[in-house]
Design a protein around this motif. Structure first.
Motif, mmCIF file in Angstrom:
data_model
loop_
_atom_site.group_PDB
_atom_site.id
_atom_site.type_symbol
_atom_site.label_atom_id
_atom_site.label_comp_id
_atom_site.label_asym_id
_atom_site.label_seq_id
_atom_site.Cartn_x
_atom_site.Cartn_y
_atom_site.Cartn_z
ATOM 1 N N ALA A 36 0.874 -11.352 -10.151
ATOM 2 C CA ALA A 36 -0.104 -11.354 -9.061
ATOM 3 C C ALA A 36 0.005 -10.075 -8.245
ATOM 4 N N ARG A 37 1.238 -9.593 -8.048
ATOM 5 C CA ARG A 37 1.417 -8.329 -7.312
ATOM 6 C C ARG A 37 0.714 -7.186 -8.030
ATOM 7 N N CYS A 38 0.883 -7.134 -9.359
ATOM 8 C CA CYS A 38 0.220 -6.073 -10.123
ATOM 9 C C CYS A 38 -1.289 -6.203 -10.026
ATOM 10 N N ILE A 39 -1.783 -7.442 -10.133
ATOM 11 C CA ILE A 39 -3.219 -7.664 -10.050
ATOM 12 C C ILE A 39 -3.737 -7.272 -8.675
ATOM 13 N N MET A 40 -2.973 -7.613 -7.628
ATOM 14 C CA MET A 40 -3.387 -7.255 -6.268
ATOM 15 C C MET A 40 -3.487 -5.750 -6.104
ATOM 16 N N LEU A 41 -2.473 -5.039 -6.594
ATOM 17 C CA LEU A 41 -2.508 -3.582 -6.474
ATOM 18 C C LEU A 41 -3.692 -2.999 -7.231
ATOM 19 N N GLY B 17 6.795 -10.251 -3.177
ATOM 20 C CA GLY B 17 7.879 -9.359 -3.564
ATOM 21 C C GLY B 17 9.240 -9.883 -3.161
ATOM 22 N N LYS B 18 9.288 -10.546 -2.002
ATOM 23 C CA LYS B 18 10.575 -11.103 -1.555
ATOM 24 C C LYS B 18 10.960 -12.321 -2.359
#
Lengths: 58, 172
Positions: A36-41, B17-18
């Motif tokens: 999800a972090r990659c998709i968000m970025l 991230g945390k």
């Protein structure tokens, strides 16, 4: 699943499977959050916070 | 505490991230413990001997493949209903993991079937529906990838995942 009738499967077998399910859940959450972090970025790459993050970790 | 502040990518990104290392560590501990119980503590099966031990991977993987599909469909539906960007992103994030567990369930199932039933595969209801679930995951991911605009892609995939949910419910 009855709590009073005799167990149809050895208790240890069930425990092992339940512990593995927890392990798979935790893995799934970790993997999904990472993805999800990659998709968000990627999707929000035009936004200010994404630009800041990319600049910060470059 | 206002949880809704995490519904924007900007605030959710650092929270995610945390959380990742914690869940990763918990996953490692739980899987090691589970495999230890499965391979060293559980008794030998009366009928199948030691070959049954694959269930400690096969059964949890199959459960995960089904539950993750429901979670994915939930997020997709939520995103469609409330027009939140992040929900669609969560659905997309879950899909590959769900597909992975479906594949693991099918693959370990084959390994279980060979010594116990004498065959790698049989077209019965359970196995076939798990295979269909794998195709549904692939369809979801392919549909997402095929549409350039992410919001439109999310909306299209929602309908695919909601249809697939009915398949999953029928399986149970």
């Amino acid at each position: 699943m009855s709590l009073t009738k005799a167990p149809t499967m050895a208790a240890t077998m069930l425990t092992g499977m339940v512990v593995m399910v927890f392990g798979f859940w935790f893995y799934s959450i970790a993997a999904a959050l990472m993805r999800a972090r990659c998709i968000m970025l990627e999707r929000e790459r035009a936004s200010e916070w994404a630009v800041e993050y990319a600049r910060g970790s470059a | 505490m206002n949880w809704f502040k995490y519904s924007s990518p900007q605030t959710f990104f650092p929270l995610a991230g945390k959380l990742v290392p914690w869940f990763g560590a918990l996953a490692l501990v739980a899987c090691v413990a589970g495999l230890y119980i499965g391979f060293f503590r559980a008794p030998t099966d009366a009928q199948q001997g030691e070959a049954y031990r694959i269930i400690f991977i096969h059964v949890p993987a199959a459960w995960m493949s089904m539950f993750l599909y429901l979670v994915m469909a939930f997020w997709a539906g939520w995103g469609l209903a409330f027009n939140t960007r992040l929900s669609g992103m969560m659905a997309s994030a879950i899909a590959p993991t769900g597909a992975l567990f479906t594949f693991v369930a099918l693959w370990t199932g084959s390994f279980w079937g060979k010594p116990t039933w004498g065959t790698w595969w049989v077209w019965d209801a359970r196995l076939t529906s798990e295979l269909i679930l794998l195709f549904l995951y692939f369809g979801f991911m392919a549909l997402q990838a095929a549409i350039d605009d992410p919001r439109r892609a999310d909306r299209s995939s929602t309908f695919r995942s909601s249809g697939g949910t009915r398949c999953t419910r029928a399986r149970r």
